[in-house]
Design an enzyme around this catalytic site. Sequence first.
Site, PDB file in Angstrom:
ATOM      1  N   LYS A   1      49.757  -2.232 -11.086  1.00 43.63           N
ATOM      2  CA  LYS A   1      50.539  -2.312 -12.296  1.00 43.63           C
ATOM      3  C   LYS A   1      51.080  -3.720 -12.533  1.00 43.63           C
ATOM      4  CE  LYS A   1      52.326   2.301 -11.285  1.00 43.63           C
ATOM      5  NZ  LYS A   1      53.526   2.985 -10.731  1.00 43.63           N
ATOM      6  N   GLY A   2      51.104  -4.545 -11.485  1.00 43.96           N
ATOM      7  CA  GLY A   2      51.847  -5.804 -11.531  1.00 43.96           C
ATOM      8  C   GLY A   2      51.406  -6.781 -12.603  1.00 43.96           C
TER       9      GLY A   2
ATOM     10  N   GLU B   1      45.418 -11.131 -12.141  1.00 45.36           N
ATOM     11  CA  GLU B   1      46.323 -10.712 -11.053  1.00 45.36           C
ATOM     12  C   GLU B   1      47.738 -11.242 -11.296  1.00 45.36           C
ATOM     13  OE1 GLU B   1      47.206  -8.996  -8.765  1.00 45.36           O
ATOM     14  OE2 GLU B   1      45.761  -8.668  -7.178  1.00 45.36           O
ATOM     15  N   ASP B   2      48.709 -10.568 -10.728  1.00 40.96           N
ATOM     16  CA  ASP B   2      50.082 -11.048 -10.835  1.00 40.96           C
ATOM     17  C   ASP B   2      50.372 -12.156  -9.826  1.00 40.96           C
ATOM     18  OD1 ASP B   2      49.874  -9.314  -8.661  1.00 40.96           O
ATOM     19  OD2 ASP B   2      51.599  -8.078  -9.197  1.00 40.96           O
TER      20      ASP B   2
ATOM     21  N   ASP C   1      49.144 -13.558  -2.421  1.00 45.09           N
ATOM     22  CA  ASP C   1      50.037 -13.794  -1.288  1.00 45.09           C
ATOM     23  C   ASP C   1      49.158 -14.042  -0.057  1.00 45.09           C
ATOM     24  OD1 ASP C   1      52.492 -13.798   0.096  1.00 45.09           O
ATOM     25  OD2 ASP C   1      52.487 -11.652   0.371  1.00 45.09           O
TER      26      ASP C   1
ATOM     27  N   PHE D   1      60.292 -13.430  -1.910  1.00 48.21           N
ATOM     28  CA  PHE D   1      59.855 -12.203  -2.577  1.00 48.21           C
ATOM     29  C   PHE D   1      60.401 -12.182  -3.999  1.00 48.21           C
ATOM     30  CE2 PHE D   1      59.550  -7.740  -3.649  1.00 48.21           C
ATOM     31  CZ  PHE D   1      58.247  -7.481  -3.241  1.00 48.21           C
ATOM     32  N   VAL D   2      59.473 -12.188  -4.959  1.00 51.55           N
ATOM     33  CA  VAL D   2      59.875 -12.296  -6.363  1.00 51.55           C
ATOM     34  C   VAL D   2      59.638 -10.986  -7.105  1.00 51.55           C
ATOM     35  CG1 VAL D   2      59.564 -14.795  -6.500  1.00 51.55           C
ATOM     36  CG2 VAL D   2      57.617 -13.288  -6.990  1.00 51.55           C
TER      37      VAL D   2
ATOM     38  N   ASP E   1      57.276  -5.768  -9.029  1.00 49.61           N
ATOM     39  CA  ASP E   1      58.306  -4.778  -8.681  1.00 49.61           C
ATOM     40  C   ASP E   1      58.792  -4.931  -7.250  1.00 49.61           C
ATOM     41  OD1 ASP E   1      55.900  -3.809  -7.363  1.00 49.61           O
ATOM     42  OD2 ASP E   1      56.978  -1.935  -7.047  1.00 49.61           O
TER      43      ASP E   1
ATOM     44  N   ARG F   1      60.288  -4.410 -12.887  1.00 46.92           N
ATOM     45  CA  ARG F   1      59.101  -4.878 -13.618  1.00 46.92           C
ATOM     46  C   ARG F   1      59.451  -5.327 -15.029  1.00 46.92           C
ATOM     47  NH1 ARG F   1      54.502  -3.306 -10.617  1.00 46.92           N
ATOM     48  NH2 ARG F   1      54.658  -1.296  -9.583  1.00 46.92           N
TER      49      ARG F   1
END
Length: 179
Positions: free
Chosen positions: A42-43, A98-99, A102, A151-152, A158, A164
Amino acid sequence: MLNDLAKVLLTKEQIDTRVAELGAQISRDYAGKDLVAICILKGALHFMADLTRQITIPLSIDFMAISSYGAGTKTSGVVRILQDLDSSIADRHVLIVEDIVDSGLTLKYLVDNLSSRRPASLKIVTLLDKPARRAVAIAPHYNGFDIPDEFVVGYGLDYDEKYRNLPFIGVLKPEIYQK
Ligand code: 5GP
């Protein structure tokens, strides 16, 4: 929601400006090609919606839902396809949207999976990249912003399905996920 953030990392204005630049670049690079943009749910939902509206050439959109995290903040390395594409990508020019990249494990899995479907080409656009955390050798072709190892959340990203809907990217206070 705002009380859970340590700081704003990227404002809505910074995101909008960069997304417009990426859209212009992608429009130039794919001119005359049969482009399909694949949103990784969902990101990447918010990034996809804004980016595709900044692309000025015809394109199709499709969606793939995957899960890699559960409620934690580290990739498990195990990727599950929850929802697959509607259409074939054979002989088409595929852009994975993609969001964030990592460790790169999720993207590696996606690239391997989609490559086996014989697209004409396969590239990746990500809004955010954390290069310091890479565990596998994989690099997005288009990247909105390099960010530090924090961590964002927000703009589609989310923690435990929350945050979100923030219109910007913020750093989550560690005590929220260390509870
Ligand atoms: P990777 O497989 O590259 O380690 O992780 C990729 C996925 O992990 C991203 O698509 C995203 O869902 C999630 N992820 C990685 N870093 C972050 C982060 O800082 N915040 C959030 N919300 N998700 C992240």
